[in-house]
Design an enzyme around this catalytic site. Structure first.
Site, PDB file in Angstrom:
ATOM      1  N   ASN A  47       0.738  -1.355   0.155  1.00  0.00           N
ATOM      2  CA  ASN A  47       0.139   0.000  -0.084  1.00  0.00           C
ATOM      3  C   ASN A  47       0.901   1.381  -0.032  1.00  0.00           C
ATOM      4  O   ASN A  47       0.431   2.499   0.193  1.00  0.00           O
ATOM      5  CB  ASN A  47      -0.772  -0.076   1.178  1.00  0.00           C
ATOM      6  N   ILE A  78       1.186   6.907  -0.148  1.00  0.00           N
ATOM      7  CA  ILE A  78       0.323   6.004   0.837  1.00  0.00           C
ATOM      8  C   ILE A  78      -0.992   5.860   0.609  1.00  0.00           C
ATOM      9  O   ILE A  78      -1.734   6.770   0.135  1.00  0.00           O
ATOM     10  CB  ILE A  78       0.617   6.311   2.298  1.00  0.00           C
ATOM     11  N   CYS A  79      -1.432   4.740   0.319  1.00  0.00           N
ATOM     12  CA  CYS A  79      -2.802   4.526  -0.034  1.00  0.00           C
ATOM     13  C   CYS A  79      -3.624   4.010   1.400  1.00  0.00           C
ATOM     14  O   CYS A  79      -3.470   3.097   1.806  1.00  0.00           O
ATOM     15  CB  CYS A  79      -3.176   3.085  -0.961  1.00  0.00           C
ATOM     16  N   LEU A  80      -4.217   4.991   2.021  1.00  0.00           N
ATOM     17  CA  LEU A  80      -4.799   4.832   3.150  1.00  0.00           C
ATOM     18  C   LEU A  80      -6.108   5.679   3.260  1.00  0.00           C
ATOM     19  O   LEU A  80      -6.037   6.988   2.962  1.00  0.00           O
ATOM     20  CB  LEU A  80      -3.835   5.538   4.332  1.00  0.00           C
TER      21      LEU A  80
END
Lengths: 479, 196
Positions: free
Chosen positions: B80, B88-90
């Site tokens: 991620n 960042i994939c959040l």
């Protein structure tokens, strides 16, 4: 009692510290039940949501403009139905009194938490840095131009500013002249500056911090790189130019060839053959009688017959030139009338005295192979004089000038068959008839086999008599 | 910068500084309260254990009504996190942001993300594929990256040697590591990819 209270209050705050700005901020840290989760500050105009969370009115309003959920538990919230003023909390906050964080310095002000920030920023004990951080020295405000003085407090700094006006002035003056010199240098070295732009890696480091005079090395390198680039470009241009001139000369050659072709096609049967370099050609022919000169093919009309002229040493008598015409193949042969019918005139130009120009006219003879439709590129048989002129006379009597011999050939065409006969009867003088007894010589192959000319005896006699006349004329030539 | 944002950042920094010692760090990069430097420790019992990961944090003017922009500065091998940009994939940094979240909670969430990857919603497809197809290799690769870039304790000699092999061919070290990681540490595949 009052005194005690004050003391307790100040003690309650003092442990939190008032020596740094951060802790000044921290000193105003609300209890969590009075804190807005959005701005992390004291709740201002607190509201409470149906899900039980408190916010400043403005904070939750701003948040719900873009989101329909509670910032804490993500429950759907509507500004209209889920938000209520929390006046209980509001009153509680307003009843609180907080001492100024500068109480230790002597500030006795007590305000509500909501007003505390406003008070801190205007508090007379909130002297910038000096009061809270006595260890930090204040630099003179002329530090940028080189004043190195530092002070423990603002008053000393102020008095320094007052007292050292002169030294500050001279520092300013120095800084000004330095800027001026740098500026002049950079103006003067506009090209150098431009060259510097080529020097990407050094650009950032040198341009602003170091004066241009220290940039000699990068400058030389930049210039050198530029020279290399320009040389490279120069080389490329040279190649381009060479290619273009090659194309140009090829074009010129093609153009010339086209011009010549045009002349030959549109000469309307009037062809002037200039044999240049004649002496050398003649010598070659005298050495080897098999050598012959052929003119380019010329047309009687743009889509008409094509002839070429042949000049060689007579195979019978090496003292004489033979001069003949040969029919040549054209793309129009299928549309033309065969055999060729017309009149052909030779004129060997006397270039010193036109009066002595040798002119002869021949009529075509439809019985001869020479006038039939050619089966080879050049018709094997020619038509003309096998002994046209004495070689030595040609050379001596003004026919060759600047090593050039000029032979003019005129063909008259077309004449319809009947018309031609009538014309011939009318126009051709009896004296010309002698020339009609002409040879029909086979075109010798280049390897010079079978060059024998089928001339009958009478034929030869006629030629001879003509040649005698010709020779006489030559003898009268002035040079 | 809006007043509320600056004020909040001040408080949030204090909150982090006063919070869990040695787990989170937050520093100011400039005086405008807009650029911060965060640091998180790799969570225990993960390939990131023992590493310290630096994060770039940019505070938008509309903070806290819009989320801060956060990316890894330290290179991380994680499904991620982009191995190239550190993005960042959040969800809480995107559509699930809430004004009540703070930099401390954001950093803790990123720490938690390191501990529980979400390969089905990847930021780096290459890493995610490796995670799904060959988890032990992914873990070793992540451990290796943690060692090299985040001062992690586990040295993977085999990987170091393979990187060294490519280094000797004149390949940049990081490029070599990325290519090898991408090609499941197959030197030939990585070489081919680099030189094609």
């Amino acid at each position: 009692m009052d005194h005690n209270k004050t003391k307790n209050a100040s003690e309650g705050i003092a442990p939190m510290g008032i020596t740094t700005l951060n802790e000044t901020v921290l000193s105003n840290q609300p209890e969590s039940r009075y804190e807005c989760p959005v701005c992390l500050n004291w709740l201002r105009d607190p509201v409470i949501t149906t899900c039980g969370h408190k916010f400043c009115k403005s904070c939750i309003t701003s948040w719900l403009k873009n989101s329909g959920h509670c910032p804490i538990d993500n429950i759907n919230l509507s500004m209209k139905v889920d938000i209520f003023p929390d006046n209980y909390t509001k009153r509680e906050i307003q009843e609180q009194r907080m001492s100024c964080p500068f109480a230790a310095k002597g500030c006795a002000v007590k305000v509500t938490p909501l007003d505390l920030d406003a008070h801190i920023s205007t508090c007379e004990y909130n002297q910038p840095e000096s009061s809270t951080q006595p260890n930090i020295e204040i630099p003179c405000s002329f530090v940028a131009v080189g004043c190195k003085e530092t002070f423990d407090n603002q008053e000393d700094a102020n008095s320094h500013l007052h007292n050292d006006v002169l030294s500050h002035m001279s520092l300013l003056m120095n800084a000004y002249s330095k800027i001026k010199i740098d500026n002049d240098m950079s103006n003067m070295d506009a090209k150098a500056q431009e060259a510097l732009l080529w020097d990407a890696p050094d650009k950032d480091g040198n341009q602003s911090t170091t004066p241009p005079i220290n940039d000699v090395n990068p400058l030389i390198r930049a210039l050198y790189e530029r020279v290399v680039v320009l040389e490279q470009r120069n080389r490329e241009q040279d190649i381009v130019i060479a290619n273009i001139s090659k194309q140009l000369s090829a074009f010129a050659v093609a153009k010339m060839k086209q011009n010549n072709d045009m002349l030959l096609r549109y000469c309307m049967g009037h062809y002037i053959w200039k044999v240049d370099n004649f002496r050398a050609r003649l010598d070659a022919m005298l050495k080897d009688h098999n050598k012959m000169l052929y003119s380019p093919g010329f047309y009687t009309s743009p889509n008409g017959y094509r002839f070429c002229v042949r000049l060689n040493i007579s195979p019978q008598n090496p003292k004489y030139f033979a001069l003949l015409v040969h029919l040549m193949k054209t793309e129009n042969d299928d549309y033309l009338d065969w055999p060729f019918n017309g009149r052909i005139s030779f004129a060997m130009i006397n270039q010193y005295d036109p009066e002595y120009t040798q002119r002869d006219t021949m009529m075509s003879d439809s019985t001869l192979v020479a006038f039939r439709k050619p089966t080879t590129e050049i018709c094997l048989r020619g038509f003309g004089y096998s002994e046209y002129a004495v070689v030595d006379d040609i050379m001596r009597n003004g026919f060759v000038k600047n090593d050039v011999l000029i032979v003019k050939v005129e063909t008259r065409f077309p004449l319809s068959c009947d018309h031609r006969c009538a014309e011939a009867g009318k126009r051709i003088k009896p004296t010309n008839l002698v020339f009609q007894t002409l040879t029909s010589a086979p075109r010798p192959s280049r390897q010079m086999h079978g060059t024998n000319v089928n001339t009958s005896w009478t034929f030869k006699m006629a030629v001879l008599s003509q040649l005698i006349g010709f020779a006489n004329r030559f003898s009268r030539a002035p040079c | 910068m809006a007043n509320i944002a600056a004020k909040r950042i001040k408080r949030e920094i204090i909150e982090v500084v006063k919070g869990e010692e040695g787990v989170l760090k937050l520093e100011l990069v400039n005086n405008a309260w807009t650029d911060l430097l965060g640091e998180i420790a790799g969570p225990p019992d993960t390939p990131y254990e023992g590493g310290l990961f630096k994060l770039e944090i940019k505070i938008p003017e509309t903070y806290p009504f819009n989320p801060p922009k956060v990316r890894f500065i330290t290179k991380v091998w994680h499904p991620n996190v982009s191995s190239v940009t550190g993005a960042i994939c959040l969800d809480i940094l995107k559509d699930q942001w809430a004004a009540a979240l703070t930099l401390r909670t954001v950093l803790l969430s990123i720490q938690a993300l390191l501990a529980s990857a979400e390969p089905n919603d990847p930021q780096d497809a290459v890493v995610a594929r490796q995670y799904i197809e060959n988890e032990p290799l992914f873990e070793l690769t992540a451990r290796h990256w943690t060692n090299v870039y985040a001062n992690g304790p586990t040295v993977v000699w085999e990987f170091n040697q393979k990187v060294q092999t490519l280094l000797e061919m004149g390949v940049d070290e990081h490029n070599a590591r990325v290519a090898l990681s991408t090609y499941n540490w197959d030197v030939e595949g990585a070489t081919e990819q680099i030189f094609s």
